[in-house]
Design an enzyme around this catalytic site. Structure first.
Site, PDB file in Angstrom:
ATOM      1  N   GLU A 104       0.811  -1.218   0.000  1.00 31.49           N
ATOM      2  CA  GLU A 104       0.000   0.000   0.000  1.00 31.49           C
ATOM      3  C   GLU A 104       0.843   1.267   0.000  1.00 31.49           C
ATOM      4  O   GLU A 104       1.590   1.531   0.961  1.00 31.49           O
ATOM      5  CB  GLU A 104      -0.913   0.048   1.226  1.00 31.49           C
ATOM      6  CG  GLU A 104      -1.818   1.258   1.202  1.00 31.49           C
ATOM      7  CD  GLU A 104      -2.572   1.461   2.495  1.00 31.49           C
ATOM      8  OE1 GLU A 104      -1.977   1.294   3.575  1.00 31.49           O
ATOM      9  OE2 GLU A 104      -3.766   1.788   2.429  1.00 31.49           O
ATOM     10  N   ASP A 163      -5.669   2.334  -1.616  1.00 32.26           N
ATOM     11  CA  ASP A 163      -6.376   3.194  -0.668  1.00 32.26           C
ATOM     12  C   ASP A 163      -6.638   4.514  -1.382  1.00 32.26           C
ATOM     13  O   ASP A 163      -5.704   5.304  -1.625  1.00 32.26           O
ATOM     14  CB  ASP A 163      -5.522   3.392   0.585  1.00 32.26           C
ATOM     15  CG  ASP A 163      -6.255   4.132   1.680  1.00 32.26           C
ATOM     16  OD1 ASP A 163      -6.064   3.788   2.865  1.00 32.26           O
ATOM     17  OD2 ASP A 163      -7.029   5.052   1.354  1.00 32.26           O
ATOM     18  N   GLN A 188      -9.535   0.699  -0.294  1.00 31.75           N
ATOM     19  CA  GLN A 188      -9.974   1.358   0.935  1.00 31.75           C
ATOM     20  C   GLN A 188     -10.435   2.773   0.607  1.00 31.75           C
ATOM     21  O   GLN A 188      -9.990   3.361  -0.395  1.00 31.75           O
ATOM     22  CB  GLN A 188      -8.841   1.390   1.985  1.00 31.75           C
ATOM     23  CG  GLN A 188      -8.477  -0.001   2.513  1.00 31.75           C
ATOM     24  CD  GLN A 188      -7.285   0.017   3.429  1.00 31.75           C
ATOM     25  OE1 GLN A 188      -6.282   0.687   3.150  1.00 31.75           O
ATOM     26  NE2 GLN A 188      -7.355  -0.723   4.528  1.00 31.75           N
ATOM     27  N   GLU A 247     -11.846   2.678   5.793  1.00 37.42           N
ATOM     28  CA  GLU A 247     -10.756   3.038   6.703  1.00 37.42           C
ATOM     29  C   GLU A 247     -10.814   4.529   7.012  1.00 37.42           C
ATOM     30  O   GLU A 247      -9.955   5.326   6.576  1.00 37.42           O
ATOM     31  CB  GLU A 247      -9.407   2.655   6.099  1.00 37.42           C
ATOM     32  CG  GLU A 247      -8.283   2.623   7.116  1.00 37.42           C
ATOM     33  CD  GLU A 247      -6.971   2.165   6.535  1.00 37.42           C
ATOM     34  OE1 GLU A 247      -6.690   2.457   5.356  1.00 37.42           O
ATOM     35  OE2 GLU A 247      -6.208   1.495   7.257  1.00 37.42           O
TER      36      GLU A 247
END
Ligand SMILES: O=C(O)C(=O)[C@H](O)CO
Ligand SMILES: [Mg+2]
Length: 260
Positions: free
Chosen positions: A142, A177, A203, A239
């Site tokens: 990530e 993300d 995310q 998240e």
């Protein structure tokens, strides 16, 4: 239709960690993710997951000494033995939880020789991928934005893609993300299209404040539709830091609750 996983490290913090599973299920979620389950025996976490009828979408490998500011070990020269022992720990938990994805955090590498950090990372992620492949587990990498995590090894999506090409393992993908991607890269519709097939988890959070995905500069219903059109059938991890009481902020989730 998008399917959302509640992030129990950031949501439902009104409850003790082990009680968050039922709280998430009661709110309509069918899957969860979190950072680290390691404060509890794997069987205890698994009992709560299964009692709540939830799927485990993702969690992180042990990150080193988080309280001391460490944010992962995979790219840190001299910490290979610890990283590799941590992969085995995470595998035990993943087996107990039936979790098919593990995030390997890279670490703060500012000030380190970049080539050495990259070589360390490639070797470590190859090790993790090879160990986890038989269990059907995907290793996720990530990029994390440099505002929230200064000095972290990778901040841009292209950096993760380049490293994945060099790692050359089929079970290594990007943890996309969209909060970080907007801050560091932007142009998300084109970016998601360009990364089709290269990401294994998504995310979300609002930008810039990392709250519910119903405020800020991103049009998330548009991005869900982009993911749907590309055939993304994985989980979308929530998240974000709720503005207030978690369930009071779940209005955005109502249209998707039956598909969760
Ligand atoms: O920071 C994030 O967005 C993550 O998903 C990491 O797993 C935890 O820092
Ligand atoms: Mg994230």
């Amino acid at each position: 239709m998008p399917r959302f996983a509640a992030n129990l490290s950031m949501m439902f913090t009104e409850y003790a960690f082990l009680d968050r599973f039922k709280a998430a299920a009661d709110a309509g979620f069918r899957a969860v993710e979190y950072l680290f389950p390691y404060d509890h025996p794997a069987f205890e976490v698994a009992d709560r997951l299964h009692a709540a009828g939830l799927e485990q979408a993702l969690f992180n490998m042990p990150p080193g000494n988080w309280a001391a500011g460490e944010r992962g070990l995979a790219a840190l020269p001299g910490r290979q033995d610890e990283f590799r022992a941590n992969v085995a720990v995470a595998l035990d938990y993943a087996r107990a939880l039936g979790c098919p994805r593990l995030h390997a955090m890279a670490g703060i590498t500012a000030g380190l020789d970049r080539a050495t950090a990259e070589a360390t990372y490639i070797d470590n992620i190859r090790f993790a991928a090879d160990l986890l492949a038989d269990a059907g587990i995907t290793v996720l990498l990530e990029p994390i934005n440099s505002r929230n995590m200064p000095g972290y090894f990778i901040a841009h999506q292209h950096q993760a893609l380049d490293l994945i090409d060099r790692i050359d393992r089929p079970n290594v993908l990007v943890q996309l993300d969209l909060y970080h991607a907007q801050i560091m890269d932007g142009d998300l519709t084109t970016l998601i299209h360009a990364m089709q097939g290269r990401f294994g988890h998504v995310q979300i959070a609002s930008v810039p404040d990392r709250h519910e995905p119903d405020e800020g500069e991103l049009n998330y219903p548009h991005l869900y539709a982009v993911l749907d059109r590309l055939g993304y059938d994985g989980w979308i991890g929530c998240e974000y830091n709720p503005r207030g009481q978690t369930t009071a902020g779940l209005g955005w989730f109502a249209p998707y609750r039956t598909q969760a």
